[in-house]
Scaffold this motif. Structure first.
Motif: not given
Length: 389
Positions: A221-246
């Protein structure tokens, strides 16, 4: 229209305390325990934990908004915490037995990682004996478990890239994180000496990218685990970069508004060069956020439909984040170059933002030279190059 995100409002309430600890994080070369406690108090560490263990299973757009905001207060804290969160998504794709060992005993448990396959193993009954000096384990001081990488011989005579999960009692942490950027992330080395890892704590990376791991389908019933691990694992890197720039946009604007040139007394904030630099970086950061939000939303919609991403979709997800990091670093550099000599003082937030911004582009997953090749091959219908992960 964005869905309500109660975590975001809870996060805003504790951000001043986390921002006040930023200098201490750099001095200690690790995230302050107070920051972790504050973030756990609002449940951020449960973002991608399965609901049966008390997890929130929030969407990637909701998570991204939180991490970007957190990065503006302390990028080191955001970097380490984002990984402690996203590793829970990876653990949810491991066998149920392992998940019970981790969260059944401690629902607040998190894991750090060192997933490059540098571990050395020897086959033994029921698993492997694991040794290695596993570097780059951000937030390791605050984790109860670790995910580490190694290569394992297979029946066909080749090797499989695998992950092993170890409890904190099975490794030592070497305090060797002396870096110019993300100083406070505590990205230290895990030292492992001939430790037994049973089979239920081991999974192939390929299986975790293709929906074939032992834990795939445990939460239908989950909406997040029907997915490979890597896109979630790597999601924070660009997000942190965005937060720094803002955050850099805010700091530059505030600093430049009342700045005068030392030798002439001219008002820098009203000068054309400063106005043009601020305008262009503002547009670039806004474009980066819009692009990243579109990518996050695509993740979420795939999950809602229980649609496993195709190879070309995965290529876009991976390389989109690399391009976002590239844009954010350019936006930060444009402003920092015009911020004057006082921006280089250690007491000035801008030099920390500049250093941390460049560190977001130094990770293997955000190297745009690699990302461009990955997407270029996909666009030309070529097979993926296995030397580029």
């Amino acid at each position: 229209m964005k869905k309500p995100n109660p975590l975001l409002e809870d996060l805003r309430a504790i951000l001043p305390a986390i921002a006040a600890n930023a200098a201490q994080a750099e001095k200690d070369r690790m995230v302050p325990a107070e920051n972790i406690a504050l973030l756990k108090s609002i449940g951020l560490h449960r973002a991608f934990q399965p609901r049966p263990y008390g997890g929130l299973e929030i969407s990637l757009p909701q998570f991204g908004d939180c991490i970007a905001l957190l990065a503006g207060a302390c990028a080191s804290t955001a970097w380490a915490m984002s990984l402690l969160c996203t590793h829970s998504h990876q653990l949810a794709l491991f066998p149920a037995r392992l998940q019970e060992e981790i969260w059944g005993a401690n629902p607040d448990a998190t894991a750090s990682s060192s997933i490059a396959p540098f571990g050395r193993t020897t086959e033994t009954d029921g698993g492997v004996l694991f040794s290695g000096e596993m570097g780059w384990s951000s937030g390791s001081d605050h984790a109860e478990w670790a995910i580490v990488g190694f290569r394992r011989q297979n029946a066909e005579g080749g090797q499989d890239y695998c992950f092993a999960v170890l409890p904190r009692s099975d490794y030592q942490i070497r305090d060797d994180w002396y870096a110019a950027g993300m100083k406070g992330s505590g990205t230290k080395t895990l030292v492992i000496d001939n430790v037994f890892v049973p089979e239920h704590r081991i999974q192939k990376a390929k299986d975790m990218m293709e929906g074939k791991s032992a834990g795939f389908g445990l939460y239908p019933d989950s909406k997040i685990f029907y997915a490979p691990y890597r896109p979630y694992f790597a999601s924070g890197f660009s997000t942190v970069s965005l937060g720094i720039a803002e955050r850099m946009l805010e700091v530059f604007r505030d600093k430049t508004r009342n700045r005068v040139r030392a030798y002439t007394g001219a008002a820098v904030g009203a000068a054309t060069p400063a106005l043009m630099r601020l305008a262009e970086s503002t547009h670039q950061v806004a474009a980066a956020r819009a692009f990243l939000e579109k990518t996050w939303q695509d993740h979420a919609e795939h999950g809602e439909r229980h649609e496993y991403p195709s190879r070309d979709t995965l290529a876009y997800w991976r390389t989109n984040q690399g391009y976002v990091v590239k844009m954010c670093i350019e936006a930060v550099d444009r402003l920092f170059a015009a911020a004057g000599g006082t921006a280089w003082f250690e007491s000035n937030e801008m030099q920390r933002l500049f250093r941390d911004s460049h560190m977001t582009g130094a990770h293997a997953y955000t190297d745009y030279d690699v990302c461009a090749q990955i997407l270029g091959r996909e666009l030309m219908g070529l097979e993926p190059d296995p030397s580029m992960v």
